[in-house]
Design a protein around this motif. Structure first.
Motif, short mmCIF file in Angstrom:
data_model
loop_
_atom_site.label_atom_id
_atom_site.label_comp_id
_atom_site.label_asym_id
_atom_site.label_seq_id
_atom_site.Cartn_x
_atom_site.Cartn_y
_atom_site.Cartn_z
N PRO A 169 0.66 -1.15 0.26
CA PRO A 169 -0.02 -0.27 -0.20
C PRO A 169 1.34 1.51 -0.24
CG PRO A 169 0.38 -0.87 2.05
CD PRO A 169 0.64 -2.02 1.16
N ILE A 170 0.20 1.99 -0.69
CA ILE A 170 1.15 3.75 -0.54
C ILE A 170 0.07 4.67 -0.58
CG2 ILE A 170 1.69 5.42 -2.19
CD1 ILE A 170 2.49 3.40 -4.46
N TRP A 171 0.63 5.16 0.67
CA TRP A 171 -0.83 6.24 1.87
C TRP A 171 0.40 7.46 1.35
CZ3 TRP A 171 -0.15 3.07 7.34
CH2 TRP A 171 -0.62 2.16 6.86
N ILE A 172 -0.21 8.29 1.07
CA ILE A 172 -0.22 9.70 0.70
C ILE A 172 -0.51 10.96 2.47
CG2 ILE A 172 0.08 11.84 -0.71
CD1 ILE A 172 1.15 9.68 -1.76
N ALA A 173 0.82 11.30 2.80
CA ALA A 173 1.03 12.71 3.70
C ALA A 173 0.81 13.81 3.40
CB ALA A 173 2.67 12.64 4.50
N ALA A 174 -0.41 14.50 3.90
CA ALA A 174 -0.76 15.74 3.51
C ALA A 174 -1.78 16.51 4.85
CB ALA A 174 -2.28 15.16 2.48
N ASN A 175 -2.01 17.79 4.18
CA ASN A 175 -2.18 18.68 6.35
C ASN A 175 -3.16 19.08 5.14
OD1 ASN A 175 -0.18 18.21 8.23
ND2 ASN A 175 1.22 18.95 6.99
N THR A 176 -3.23 19.78 4.21
CA THR A 176 -3.63 21.21 3.76
C THR A 176 -4.91 20.14 3.47
OG1 THR A 176 -3.02 21.48 1.52
CG2 THR A 176 -2.80 22.78 2.85
N ASP A 177 -6.30 20.77 3.33
CA ASP A 177 -7.85 20.34 2.47
C ASP A 177 -7.36 20.17 0.72
OD1 ASP A 177 -8.72 21.44 4.57
OD2 ASP A 177 -10.43 22.50 3.61
N ALA A 178 -6.17 20.45 0.21
CA ALA A 178 -5.67 20.45 -1.16
C ALA A 178 -5.42 18.82 -1.14
CB ALA A 178 -5.25 21.60 -1.93
N ALA A 179 -4.50 19.30 -0.11
CA ALA A 179 -3.57 17.66 -0.79
C ALA A 179 -4.45 17.02 0.14
CB ALA A 179 -2.45 18.84 0.47
N VAL A 180 -5.17 17.17 1.10
CA VAL A 180 -6.20 15.30 1.12
C VAL A 180 -6.64 15.17 0.38
CG1 VAL A 180 -7.81 14.72 2.72
CG2 VAL A 180 -6.00 16.78 4.15
N GLU A 181 -7.42 15.85 -0.37
CA GLU A 181 -8.47 15.54 -1.08
C GLU A 181 -7.40 15.06 -2.78
OE1 GLU A 181 -11.29 18.70 -1.85
OE2 GLU A 181 -9.83 18.75 -2.28
N ARG A 182 -5.99 15.40 -2.35
CA ARG A 182 -4.88 14.54 -3.82
C ARG A 182 -4.21 13.53 -3.05
NH1 ARG A 182 -1.61 18.72 -4.26
NH2 ARG A 182 0.04 17.95 -2.61
N ALA A 183 -4.29 13.23 -1.80
CA ALA A 183 -3.84 11.89 -1.12
C ALA A 183 -4.43 11.14 -1.00
CB ALA A 183 -3.79 12.55 0.14
N ALA A 184 -6.03 11.02 -1.90
CA ALA A 184 -7.20 10.61 -1.96
C ALA A 184 -7.80 10.07 -3.34
CB ALA A 184 -8.96 11.11 -1.99
N ARG A 185 -6.66 10.85 -4.15
CA ARG A 185 -6.60 10.81 -6.25
C ARG A 185 -5.48 9.79 -6.27
NH1 ARG A 185 -8.29 16.45 -6.00
NH2 ARG A 185 -6.01 15.99 -6.57
N ILE A 186 -4.34 9.52 -5.23
CA ILE A 186 -3.51 9.12 -5.99
C ILE A 186 -2.99 8.12 -4.92
CG2 ILE A 186 -2.90 10.77 -7.58
CD1 ILE A 186 -0.49 11.58 -5.43
N GLY A 187 -3.19 8.09 -4.24
CA GLY A 187 -3.08 6.89 -3.17
C GLY A 187 -4.02 6.01 -2.40
N ASP A 188 -3.27 5.14 -1.57
CA ASP A 188 -4.01 3.93 -1.27
C ASP A 188 -5.19 4.83 0.33
OD1 ASP A 188 -3.49 1.77 -3.72
OD2 ASP A 188 -1.38 1.68 -2.09
N GLY A 189 -4.08 6.11 0.64
CA GLY A 189 -5.15 5.89 1.40
C GLY A 189 -4.24 7.10 1.91
N TRP A 190 -4.68 7.77 2.70
CA TRP A 190 -4.68 9.63 3.70
C TRP A 190 -3.15 8.86 4.91
CZ3 TRP A 190 -7.43 13.61 6.63
CH2 TRP A 190 -7.11 14.09 6.89
N MET A 191 -2.23 9.64 5.12
CA MET A 191 -0.95 8.93 5.94
C MET A 191 -0.97 10.69 7.00
SD MET A 191 1.02 7.82 7.56
CE MET A 191 0.01 7.89 9.27
N ILE A 192 -2.33 10.75 7.80
CA ILE A 192 -2.48 11.82 8.80
C ILE A 192 -1.16 12.22 10.60
CG2 ILE A 192 -4.29 12.80 10.50
CD1 ILE A 192 -6.42 10.86 9.63
N GLY A 193 -0.82 13.49 9.54
CA GLY A 193 0.22 13.82 10.68
C GLY A 193 -0.30 14.36 12.14
N PRO A 194 1.48 14.07 13.10
CA PRO A 194 0.58 14.10 14.33
C PRO A 194 -0.13 15.49 15.07
CG PRO A 194 2.89 14.45 13.94
CD PRO A 194 2.22 13.79 12.42
N HIS A 195 -0.17 16.28 14.19
CA HIS A 195 0.23 18.57 14.26
C HIS A 195 -1.52 18.17 14.13
CE1 HIS A 195 3.75 17.14 11.62
NE2 HIS A 195 3.91 17.81 13.19
#
Length: 335
Positions: A169-195
């Motif tokens: 599996p490839i998970w995509i790290a993201a913080n902003t809304d646009a990056a979260v939407e991109r993570a859903a499009r190109i990855g197998d999931g969204w890697m949520i950071g600690p912050h």
């Protein structure tokens, strides 16, 4: 719910380099023995005043210490690297660990890192987007040809391919809304950071799932999450031990690294500790930690949690290992 101990390969420059790997080995041995499902670590470069082991060779060495655990990169800064190298390294890591792996990728955001690789933000972005696509192809196709803005490949193959099929599996790290939407499009999931705290994440997880469905993907995206974690017999003891480290990490290092700039309230990381910790850290007695984890399950649908017990600056190794053991025995095994 699966649990992956998020290792910290980073220490002050004044500590002996030879001490880094024995520390990580002890932590992986404990994690493997008390019920953790995996271990992982992050990836950074060019950090004045700090030193850290390189991610891939350190993880490869640690695979030899684990009988049960999967191995992961959380997160590898793909925007700084060449995808053919990454695909080969991570395929080998999957093979070394008998097909038990996951890989999370991020852009890379620190100016010190971009300068070290002589990259602009735009170059880094193109390398990241194309890199994800190329790695998928190299892991699943015998011969890859690719024509992009950042990379051009002709008749390229990577062997051995990962043992895990069709691929890890490839998970995509993201913080902003646009990056979260991109993570859903190109990855197998969204890697949520600690912050970010849970109240903000509820909204963003909804965005992730909407983008996933809009992309026509089957099933649901994975939503793994990194959380700063410390468990002790009582909440009072846990807070007394963890608070000084976490306050310095969040109010000094993370603000200096501009982690707060992607948040809806850039001043959030400077909140009073009790407010900062609420919905952001897994902290307290075993019972309290179990309740906090159940909240992530019910509100976010989290199915993979990456607790991090070791920080910079951090606690003594014996305190970290004791908390990991207690977490395994009284949290993981009772959920």
């Amino acid at each position: 719910m699966k649990f992956c101990v998020q290792l910290n390969p980073q220490v002050s420059i004044d500590k002996p380099g030879a001490s880094l790997m024995p520390t990580l080995i002890d932590q992986v041995r404990v994690a493997d023995a008390v019920g953790f499902d995996a271990f992982s670590m992050g990836d950074h470069y060019n950090i004045p005043g700090l030193q850290r082991l390189n991610q891939v060779p350190a993880l490869a060495r640690l695979c030899a210490e684990a009988r049960h655990c999967a191995v992961g990169t959380a997160v590898m800064l793909l925007g700084l690297r060449h995808p053919v190298t990454v695909a080969s390294e991570l395929a080998s890591l999957d093979v070394l660990n008998e097909g038990k792996s996951f890989f999370a990728f991020g852009l890379g955001y620190r100016e010190d890192e971009l300068n070290a690789f002589n990259l602009t933000r735009n170059q880094r972005f193109n390398r990241f987007i194309e890199g994800v696509e190329i790695i998928k192809k190299l892991w699943t196709e015998d011969e890859v040809n690719y024509q992009g803005k950042a990379f051009k490949l002709k008749n390229v193959s990577v062997d051995p391919k990962p043992l895990q099929k069709p691929r890890p599996p490839i998970w995509i790290a993201a913080n902003t809304d646009a990056a979260v939407e991109r993570a859903a499009r190109i990855g197998d999931g969204w890697m949520i950071g600690p912050h970010s705290a849970i109240d903000e994440l509820v909204r963003q997880v909804d965005l992730c799932r909407i983008a996933w469905n809009a992309a026509g993907k089957a099933g649901a995206p994975a939503v793994p999450i990194i959380r700063e974690t410390f468990v002790a017999k009582t909440r009072k003891e846990a807070v007394e031990k963890a608070r000084p480290c976490l306050e310095q990490l969040y109010r000094a290092i993370y603000v200096k690294w501009k982690q707060n700039e992607a948040m809806s309230d850039p001043g959030e990381l400077s909140w009073a500790f009790d407010k900062l910790a609420r919905g952001r850290f897994i902290l307290g007695s075993p019972e309290e930690c179990r309740d906090q984890i159940r909240e992530y399950e019910s509100r976010l649908g989290v199915n993979y949690m990456l607790p991090r017990f070791d920080w910079t600056p951090g606690l003594a190794q014996e305190e970290i290992l004791a908390s990991m053991r207690l977490f395994g025995e009284k949290v993981i095994q009772r959920l």
